[in-house]
Each structure stands twice: as C-alpha cells, then as structure tokens.
Design an enzyme around this catalytic site. Structure first.
Site, mmCIF file in Angstrom:
data_model
loop_
_atom_site.group_PDB
_atom_site.id
_atom_site.type_symbol
_atom_site.label_atom_id
_atom_site.label_comp_id
_atom_site.label_asym_id
_atom_site.label_seq_id
_atom_site.Cartn_x
_atom_site.Cartn_y
_atom_site.Cartn_z
ATOM 1 N N LYS A 167 -26.123 25.465 40.095
ATOM 2 C CA LYS A 167 -25.235 25.506 39.095
ATOM 3 C C LYS A 167 -23.798 24.367 40.775
ATOM 4 O O LYS A 167 -23.603 23.461 40.101
ATOM 5 C CB LYS A 167 -23.682 26.374 39.042
ATOM 6 N N ARG B 82 -33.386 30.203 49.518
ATOM 7 C CA ARG B 82 -32.345 29.518 50.292
ATOM 8 C C ARG B 82 -31.338 30.859 51.103
ATOM 9 O O ARG B 82 -30.873 30.537 52.225
ATOM 10 C CB ARG B 82 -30.637 29.364 48.623
ATOM 11 N N ARG C 108 -28.221 40.688 40.677
ATOM 12 C CA ARG C 108 -27.314 39.881 40.226
ATOM 13 C C ARG C 108 -27.868 39.088 38.893
ATOM 14 O O ARG C 108 -27.069 38.729 37.793
ATOM 15 C CB ARG C 108 -27.510 38.914 41.304
ATOM 16 N N ARG D 180 -17.455 34.265 33.771
ATOM 17 C CA ARG D 180 -18.751 34.793 33.535
ATOM 18 C C ARG D 180 -18.618 36.582 32.606
ATOM 19 O O ARG D 180 -19.881 37.204 32.499
ATOM 20 C CB ARG D 180 -19.077 35.840 34.969
ATOM 21 N N ARG E 16 -27.142 33.581 53.474
ATOM 22 C CA ARG E 16 -25.860 34.449 52.063
ATOM 23 C C ARG E 16 -25.839 36.064 52.662
ATOM 24 O O ARG E 16 -27.527 36.099 51.856
ATOM 25 C CB ARG E 16 -25.956 33.959 50.341
HETATM 26 P P1 ADP Z 1 -25.061 32.814 41.821
HETATM 27 O O1 ADP Z 1 -24.069 32.336 40.833
HETATM 28 O O2 ADP Z 1 -25.570 32.334 42.701
HETATM 29 O O3 ADP Z 1 -24.902 33.967 42.118
HETATM 30 P P2 ADP Z 1 -21.813 32.158 42.834
HETATM 31 O O4 ADP Z 1 -21.876 31.743 44.110
HETATM 32 O O5 ADP Z 1 -21.710 31.438 41.660
HETATM 33 O O6 ADP Z 1 -22.702 32.616 43.022
HETATM 34 O O7 ADP Z 1 -21.016 33.430 42.650
HETATM 35 C C1 ADP Z 1 -21.546 34.355 43.942
HETATM 36 C C2 ADP Z 1 -21.085 35.973 43.840
HETATM 37 O O8 ADP Z 1 -19.002 35.812 43.319
HETATM 38 C C3 ADP Z 1 -20.850 36.843 42.541
HETATM 39 O O9 ADP Z 1 -22.229 37.745 42.846
HETATM 40 C C4 ADP Z 1 -19.642 37.411 41.901
HETATM 41 O O10 ADP Z 1 -20.313 38.465 43.245
HETATM 42 C C5 ADP Z 1 -19.001 37.065 42.793
HETATM 43 N N1 ADP Z 1 -18.263 36.371 41.557
HETATM 44 C C6 ADP Z 1 -18.129 34.139 41.485
HETATM 45 N N2 ADP Z 1 -17.704 34.443 40.119
HETATM 46 C C7 ADP Z 1 -17.590 34.722 39.911
HETATM 47 C C8 ADP Z 1 -16.852 35.237 38.521
HETATM 48 N N3 ADP Z 1 -15.854 34.465 37.522
HETATM 49 N N4 ADP Z 1 -16.222 36.538 37.840
HETATM 50 C C9 ADP Z 1 -16.658 37.535 38.925
HETATM 51 N N5 ADP Z 1 -17.102 37.863 39.828
HETATM 52 C C10 ADP Z 1 -17.362 36.120 40.289
#
Ligand code: ADP
Length: 191
Positions: free
Chosen positions: A8, A117, A134, A83, A123
């Site tokens: 993404k 990654r 996740r 989400r 991370r």
């Molecule tokens: P990935 O999609 O690779 O898991 P992101 O960088 O998009 O990584 O998100 C990392 C973390 O940030 C998620 O696991 C969550 O804890 C938090 N997060 C991101 N976007 C949201 C959202 N829309 N609602 C709730 N938590 C979020």
C-alpha cells in the site's frame, strides 16, 4: 486497502505523485507521533507493538483533523484508512471517496515481504508473532469493508503479486493515469 505487506505505502506514494494529491497514511502518522514522543504517540505505541488497531475514536479524530488541512482541499489518497466499519462511517461523514483500490497478495508472499522488511526497516511490529496477529486483525476487521465498497461500485481490485513495476502499472491503469509509453508495460525511469 490490502493486508499488511501488500504494498500500500509503495504504490500510494507513486500514485499520489501522479495525481498531485497528498498521501494520508495513518500508519506513517502514528509512527511519526511515536518517534516525536507525543501523547498520541504514547497511546498508539502499545497497539502498534501488539499488531492491534488503534481505537477508532483516536484514529478517526486524527484523520478528521488531517483531512481538514489545506493541502487536502483538492483531494487526497488514503493509505491504511478506513480499516473498520466505524471508520467507513466517519469517512462518509467527512467526505466521499471516488474509488477504493484493493491489493490482493498471496499469504506466503506477504509473510516473506514483511519478514524481509523487518530486517531492513526494524519496525517494532514486523516480528513473526505480531505479523501473524496483524494478518488476523486485517481478516477479521478490514476484509468486511471490501463488500461494503463493492456494493457501492467503488471497488478496484488489483493483483498485488509480482514485481513492483508490474503492480504499479496495474494501479495506474485502474486509476486512469497511465501515459501511452507505460501502457506497453515498460518500467518507468524512476526505477
Ligand atoms: P501495515 O498495513 O503494513 O500493517 P501500517 O503502517 O498501515 O502497516 O499500519 C501500522 C499499524 O498502525 C497498524 O497495525 C495499526 O496498529 C495502526 N493503524 C494504522 N492505520 C490504522 C487505522 N486506520 N485504524 C487503526 N489502527 C491503524
């Protein structure tokens, strides 16, 4: 939209550049807040580290504020939001979206990418246990959104397997921003 590791962030950055709009990545904002040691960052950190979603009221308030900024006036590209169904309702209230791009990637490829990654970016949520969590949270809480947007006719599903430039081509194609040379499938010079 897409599971963790789907690409993404990679494709959002490129597409937003083409569209001339900012990317609003909730994950990036949370990580920046954690790094800056703000109250929001402290709240977010334990959820990030556990692979859980940050509570809707926290995330929604943050996105509402971000989308109200001047640079989002002419449009924006969301990465990682909404989400949950609650987030969909809030986004509907803020502003409708034109399209929802979903990246589909095989499960084994996802885990491979995320572990790779983990080695380069360090991370806190890219450990094997948290990655599994996740992926589960995505399946439970986010996959239901796909049919919501499909019912609205907004869904653009893309095969996210393969090389970055191949997937990029598919993304630009559904977004309608391909220039003729790229339609032939040639990688762009930026690569
Ligand atoms: P990935 O999609 O690779 O898991 P992101 O960088 O998009 O990584 O998100 C990392 C973390 O940030 C998620 O696991 C969550 O804890 C938090 N997060 C991101 N976007 C949201 C959202 N829309 N609602 C709730 N938590 C979020």
């Amino acid at each position: 939209m897409g599971p963790p590791g789907a690409g993404k962030g990679t494709h959002a950055a490129h597409l937003a550049g083409r569209l001339g709009v900012p990317v609003v990545s909730t994950g990036d904002i949370f990580r920046a807040q954690v790094a800056a040691g703000t109250d929001l960052g402290r709240t977010a950190q334990r959820y990030l580290d556990a692979g859980e979603y940050v509570p809707d009221e926290v995330t929604n308030a943050m996105v509402r504020e971000r989308l109200a900024a001047d640079d989002c006036g002419a449009g924006f590209l969301l990465d990682g939001y909404p989400r949950t169904l609650d987030q969909v309702a809030v986004l509907d209230d803020i502003r409708g979206v034109d399209a929802v791009v979903v990246l589909r990637v095989d499960q084994e490829a996802l885990v491979r990418r995320l572990l790779r990654r983990a080695e380069t970016e360090r991370r806190s949520d890219d450990t094997e246990d948290v990655i599994r969590r996740r992926l589960q949270v995505y399946a439970d809480q986010t996959v239901p959104l796909i049919s919501v947007y499909d019912d609205r006719g907004l869904l653009r599903e893309i095969d996210g397997n393969g090389e970055i430039h191949e997937v990029r081509h598919r993304v630009l194609h559904v977004a309608g921003v391909l220039v003729p040379a790229e339609s032939a499938g040639a990688p762009t010079p930026a690569e």
